[in-house]
Design an enzyme around this catalytic site. Structure first.
Site, PDB file in Angstrom:
ATOM      1  N   TYR A  69       0.825  -1.211   0.000  1.00 44.41           N
ATOM      2  CA  TYR A  69       0.000   0.000   0.000  1.00 44.41           C
ATOM      3  C   TYR A  69       0.859   1.260   0.000  1.00 44.41           C
ATOM      4  O   TYR A  69       0.705   2.135  -0.853  1.00 44.41           O
ATOM      5  CB  TYR A  69      -0.929  -0.006   1.208  1.00 44.41           C
ATOM      6  CG  TYR A  69      -1.749   1.250   1.346  1.00 44.41           C
ATOM      7  CD1 TYR A  69      -2.827   1.485   0.505  1.00 44.41           C
ATOM      8  CD2 TYR A  69      -1.448   2.204   2.314  1.00 44.41           C
ATOM      9  CE1 TYR A  69      -3.586   2.640   0.617  1.00 44.41           C
ATOM     10  CE2 TYR A  69      -2.199   3.361   2.434  1.00 44.41           C
ATOM     11  CZ  TYR A  69      -3.265   3.573   1.585  1.00 44.41           C
ATOM     12  OH  TYR A  69      -4.005   4.722   1.696  1.00 44.41           O
ATOM     13  N   LYS A  73       1.131   3.860  -3.164  1.00 40.45           N
ATOM     14  CA  LYS A  73       0.645   5.231  -3.006  1.00 40.45           C
ATOM     15  C   LYS A  73       1.755   6.238  -3.257  1.00 40.45           C
ATOM     16  O   LYS A  73       1.521   7.317  -3.821  1.00 40.45           O
ATOM     17  CB  LYS A  73       0.066   5.425  -1.604  1.00 40.45           C
ATOM     18  CG  LYS A  73      -1.212   4.659  -1.338  1.00 40.45           C
ATOM     19  CD  LYS A  73      -2.386   5.165  -2.157  1.00 40.45           C
ATOM     20  CE  LYS A  73      -2.966   6.432  -1.600  1.00 40.45           C
ATOM     21  NZ  LYS A  73      -4.215   6.848  -2.309  1.00 40.45           N
TER      22      LYS A  73
END
Length: 325
Positions: A69, A73
């Protein structure tokens, strides 16, 4: 995104990286002029403490991210910011201006995380985050009278939070633990975008607790799956012994029941009495639920009809709690 989804690399990359590329391509194709990307603290945070961090912090090294994640991102945010000022495909006079909002841990109805007692971190209430997104979008306008040149927010990243504060949380709330001190300043967002939280931490926390308490009231309490299995198997066993021919394994079922009840007639009487008792308890549960939990009255009837007192006792407990309040 939290929990197991954070380590599902394929799915995370597909959404955060490929999805962002698709959005950027669409902006270029159709001449979109403003794009605000919702990023995360994780683009600079990699598990080590950060105290009152600012936007001057460098990106955490891509190869050192421990979860998919944060890595995805970070890549996506950099793609968005590098696309700032890109000319539209169909109109060279139109440019895409971009910025990134890096929110703290988001809390509010349906979402909540807290820190361990020795951990300092900050949060942002959902309404305050929405305000920041609106202000960021306004900060990308290039046609404001009296303001010429590049929009103030173009190519910029902003940390967004409420404030650094401590939650006193009821233990009945669902929550995730945050384990490392890390908090950031929203000074840049305040100075350039005019961001100031409109909902205080106290107001946000009150709304969050109220939501979870109301959700708890709406839920249908009940016993564990083991109780369900035991009661249903028990009722089916009595029914088969009372009314089904003793074929195969049912011979053993009938033998056990005859050992206890001595006759098939007694077994049938026990089964009918049990069904009648469950039906009566179900009707009582329905009437009681109409007073203490009207949203779930039908659910209480069917659950109590199936489980009898094993279900009814939960409703009685809720009724006593309501009377005490």
């Amino acid at each position: 995104m939290s929990g197991k989804e954070m380590v599902q690399a394929g799915r995370t990359d597909e959404i955060n990286i490929n999805g962002t590329c698709n959005v950027l391509d669409a902006c270029h194709e159709h001449g979109v002029r403003r794009l605000v990307y919702v990023s995360t603290y994780n683009v600079v945070f990699g598990g080590k403490p950060i105290v009152n961090g600012s936007e001057t912090l460098p990106y955490f090294p891509i190869e050192d991210h421990v979860d998919a994640y944060g890595r995805s991102k970070s890549i996506a945010e950099q793609l968005v910011l590098k696309s700032n000022g890109r000319q539209a495909k169909s109109n060279k006079g139109t440019r895409l201006y971009t910025c990134a909002i890096r929110p703290a841990a988001i809390y509010g109805p349906a979402s909540f995380r807290i820190g361990a007692p020795n951990v300092k971190t900050d949060w942002v209430y959902a309404d305050n985050l929405v305000l920041a997104l609106i202000l960021a979008s306004m900060g990308l306008l290039d046609d404001i009278p009296g303001r010429k040149g590049t929009p103030v927010a173009a190519g910029q990243a902003y940390f967004i939070c409420d404030a650094l504060f401590t939650f006193n949380i009821p233990t009945t709330l669902n929550k995730e633990l945050v384990g490392v001190t890390h908090y950031f300043s929203y000074l840049k967002a305040k100075e350039e975008l005019g961001y100031v939280p409109v909902t205080s931490p106290q107001e946000g926390l009150a709304a969050t607790i109220s939501y979870w308490q109301e959700r708890k009231r709406r839920e249908l309490d009940g016993p564990t799956i083991f109780t369900w299995v035991a009661v249903i198997i028990g009722m089916l066993a009595v029914f088969s012994a009372a009314f089904l021919p003793p074929v195969g394994p049912l011979k053993w079922v009938l033998a056990v029941h005859l050992f206890v009840f001595r006759s098939v007639l007694a077994i049938r009487i026990v089964f009918v009495a049990a069904v009648a008792a469950h039906a009566g308890e179900g009707v009582y549960a329905w009437f009681l639920a109409k007073k203490v939990d009207p949203r779930n009255a039908t659910g209480w009837f069917w659950q109590t009809f199936a489980l009898g007192f094993f279900s009814l006792r939960f409703l009685l407990k809720r009724a006593r709690a309501g009377a005490g309040a």
